[in-house]
Scaffold this motif. Structure first.
Motif, PDB file in Angstrom:
ATOM      1  N   ARG A   1       1.002  -1.214  -0.126  1.00 36.68           N
ATOM      2  CA  ARG A   1       0.119  -0.100   0.052  1.00 36.68           C
ATOM      3  C   ARG A   1       0.745   1.300   0.109  1.00 36.68           C
ATOM      4  O   ARG A   1       0.158   2.456  -0.180  1.00 36.68           O
ATOM      5  N   PHE A   2       2.226   0.989  -0.079  1.00 39.30           N
ATOM      6  CA  PHE A   2       3.019   2.373   0.077  1.00 39.30           C
ATOM      7  C   PHE A   2       3.925   2.389  -1.327  1.00 39.30           C
ATOM      8  O   PHE A   2       4.777   3.243  -1.274  1.00 39.30           O
ATOM      9  N   CYS A   3       3.336   1.747  -2.290  1.00 36.98           N
ATOM     10  CA  CYS A   3       4.175   1.827  -3.690  1.00 36.98           C
ATOM     11  C   CYS A   3       3.165   2.496  -4.583  1.00 36.98           C
ATOM     12  O   CYS A   3       2.010   2.743  -4.452  1.00 36.98           O
TER      13      CYS A   3
ATOM     14  N   VAL B   1      11.454   0.602  -4.145  1.00 34.10           N
ATOM     15  CA  VAL B   1      10.182   0.856  -4.951  1.00 34.10           C
ATOM     16  C   VAL B   1       9.720   2.075  -5.095  1.00 34.10           C
ATOM     17  O   VAL B   1       9.760   2.868  -3.921  1.00 34.10           O
ATOM     18  N   GLU B   2       9.372   2.522  -6.293  1.00 35.04           N
ATOM     19  CA  GLU B   2       8.702   3.949  -6.434  1.00 35.04           C
ATOM     20  C   GLU B   2       7.524   4.233  -5.641  1.00 35.04           C
ATOM     21  O   GLU B   2       6.716   3.279  -5.602  1.00 35.04           O
ATOM     22  N   ILE B   3       7.580   5.400  -4.752  1.00 35.14           N
ATOM     23  CA  ILE B   3       6.177   5.869  -4.244  1.00 35.14           C
ATOM     24  C   ILE B   3       5.474   6.956  -5.089  1.00 35.14           C
ATOM     25  O   ILE B   3       4.469   6.752  -5.561  1.00 35.14           O
TER      26      ILE B   3
ATOM     27  N   LEU C   1      10.537   3.782  -1.610  1.00 36.53           N
ATOM     28  CA  LEU C   1      10.697   3.160  -0.170  1.00 36.53           C
ATOM     29  C   LEU C   1      12.150   2.575  -0.172  1.00 36.53           C
ATOM     30  O   LEU C   1      12.780   2.151  -1.005  1.00 36.53           O
ATOM     31  N   MET C   2      12.669   2.566   1.063  1.00 30.84           N
ATOM     32  CA  MET C   2      13.892   2.008   1.463  1.00 30.84           C
ATOM     33  C   MET C   2      13.753   0.707   1.357  1.00 30.84           C
ATOM     34  O   MET C   2      12.705   0.075   1.782  1.00 30.84           O
ATOM     35  N   GLN C   3      14.834  -0.245   0.934  1.00 32.51           N
ATOM     36  CA  GLN C   3      14.786  -1.612   1.038  1.00 32.51           C
ATOM     37  C   GLN C   3      14.462  -2.231   2.567  1.00 32.51           C
ATOM     38  O   GLN C   3      14.789  -1.537   3.650  1.00 32.51           O
TER      39      GLN C   3
ATOM     40  N   GLU D   1      -0.692  11.306  -1.275  1.00 37.48           N
ATOM     41  CA  GLU D   1      -1.919  10.868  -2.300  1.00 37.48           C
ATOM     42  C   GLU D   1      -1.798   9.338  -2.509  1.00 37.48           C
ATOM     43  O   GLU D   1      -2.673   8.794  -2.594  1.00 37.48           O
ATOM     44  N   VAL D   2      -0.678   8.751  -2.454  1.00 36.74           N
ATOM     45  CA  VAL D   2      -0.344   7.322  -2.359  1.00 36.74           C
ATOM     46  C   VAL D   2      -0.331   6.665  -1.332  1.00 36.74           C
ATOM     47  O   VAL D   2      -1.028   5.800  -1.251  1.00 36.74           O
ATOM     48  N   VAL D   3       0.162   7.388  -0.245  1.00 34.06           N
ATOM     49  CA  VAL D   3       0.282   6.411   0.935  1.00 34.06           C
ATOM     50  C   VAL D   3      -0.701   6.810   2.226  1.00 34.06           C
ATOM     51  O   VAL D   3      -0.700   6.271   3.342  1.00 34.06           O
ATOM     52  N   GLY D   4      -1.301   7.830   1.886  1.00 33.23           N
ATOM     53  CA  GLY D   4      -2.510   8.578   2.951  1.00 33.23           C
ATOM     54  C   GLY D   4      -3.200   7.716   3.413  1.00 33.23           C
ATOM     55  O   GLY D   4      -3.414   7.629   4.651  1.00 33.23           O
ATOM     56  N   SER D   5      -3.993   6.947   2.446  1.00 33.83           N
ATOM     57  CA  SER D   5      -5.029   6.070   3.362  1.00 33.83           C
ATOM     58  C   SER D   5      -4.126   5.073   4.173  1.00 33.83           C
ATOM     59  O   SER D   5      -4.779   4.691   5.384  1.00 33.83           O
TER      60      SER D   5
END
Length: 209
Positions: free
Chosen positions: A36-38, A52-54, A60-62, A111-115
Motif C-alpha cells: 500500500r506504500f507503492c 520501490v517507487e512511491i 521506499l527504502m529496502q 496521495e499514494v500512502v495517505g490512506s
C-alpha cells in the motif's frame, strides 16, 4: 498475489537473516501491508529487494535497511516518533505502538500512502523536510539519505532522543544512530546503505576562489 505470504517470505529471507532479532519489530513488519506504500502499478515489487517507487523521485527504502534502522532505535511503547520522508517506517513504528507523525514535503506522496497511514493511526504533516515539525521527539527516522549531518532534525529531539538515518555523499553511504544527551550528541555508525539522497537535505554548493 498473496501479500500475506509475501510478507512472511520477506521477513524470513531479508530481515531475520540480517540480524534483525527484535520480535516486536518482526511482528510489525509482518502486519504492515508494504504494497500500500507503492506507486500505482508497483505493488508487485513491494516485497522484493528493491527500492520501490512511491511518487515522483521518492522511493521506499529496502526493508532490510529500514528494519535495521528501526531496531537500532530501541523503540519503546508510547514513545513519540517523527518519520521524515519515511512513510513505511512510520507505519511500522505505529505497529510497534509508538505515537507517530509522518512528514513529507510533497503532497503527492500522501496521495499514494495517505490512506495506509490513516489506517495505521499515523498523523501526517506536509512541510519542508529541512524543517521538522514539532519538537521533543523521542525518535526521528528517515527512509531517504542525507548528504550532511541533519542538525535541524537533531535539534528537534528531546534529551535522550534518537535519530536513525543514512548519511551519503557519494555512491556509498553509512547508516548512523545519533543519541542526544544533555552535553551534546553522540554518533554511532551502523551499516552500509545507499538509498537515494533527499534533495532538500543536500547543502547548496559553496564556491571558493
Amino acid at each position: 498475489m498473496d501479500y500475506v505470504a509475501a510478507r512472511k517470505v520477506m521477513v524470513d529471507s531479508q530481515v531475520r537473516v540480517n540480524d534483525v532479532t527484535d520480535r516486536t519489530l518482526q511482528a510489525a513488519l509482518m502486519a504492515v501491508p508494504r504494497e500500500r506504500f507503492c506507486a500505482p502499478g508497483q505493488a508487485f515489487a513491494a516485497y522484493g529487494e528493491v527500492e520501490v517507487e512511491i511518487a515522483a523521485d521518492r522511493r521506499l527504502m529496502q526493508v532490510r535497511e529500514v528494519a535495521k534502522l528501526i531496531q537500532a532505535l530501541d523503540v519503546r511503547e508510547g514513545e513519540t516518533a517523527l518519520a521524515v520522508a519515511g512513510p513505511y517506517a512510520a507505519a511500522v513504528l505505529a505497529a510497534m505502538k509508538a505515537s507517530v507523525t509522518a512528514q513529507e514535503a510533497e503532497a503527492g506522496v500522501f496521495e499514494v500512502v495517505g490512506s495506509a497511514l490513516a489506517d495505521a493511526g499515523v498523523a501526517t504533516v506536509t512541510a519542508p523536510l529541512s524543517q521538522p515539525t514539532g519538537g521533543d521527539w523521542d525518535i526521528i527516522v528517515s527512509e531517504g539519505a542525507v548528504a550532511a549531518r541533519p542538525t535541524a532534525w537533531l535539534a528537534a529531539l528531546r534529551v535522550g532522543g534518537r535519530l536513525a538515518v543514512v548519511e551519503r555523499t557519494g555512491p556509498n553511504g553509512r547508516a548512523v544512530l545519533y543519541v542526544k544527551g544533555r552535553e551534546g550528541v553522540s554518533r554511532r555508525e551502523l551499516f552500509d546503505a545507499a538509498p537515494p539522497v533527499l534533495a532538500e537535505m543536500t547543502p547548496a554548493p559553496v564556491f571558493a576562489l
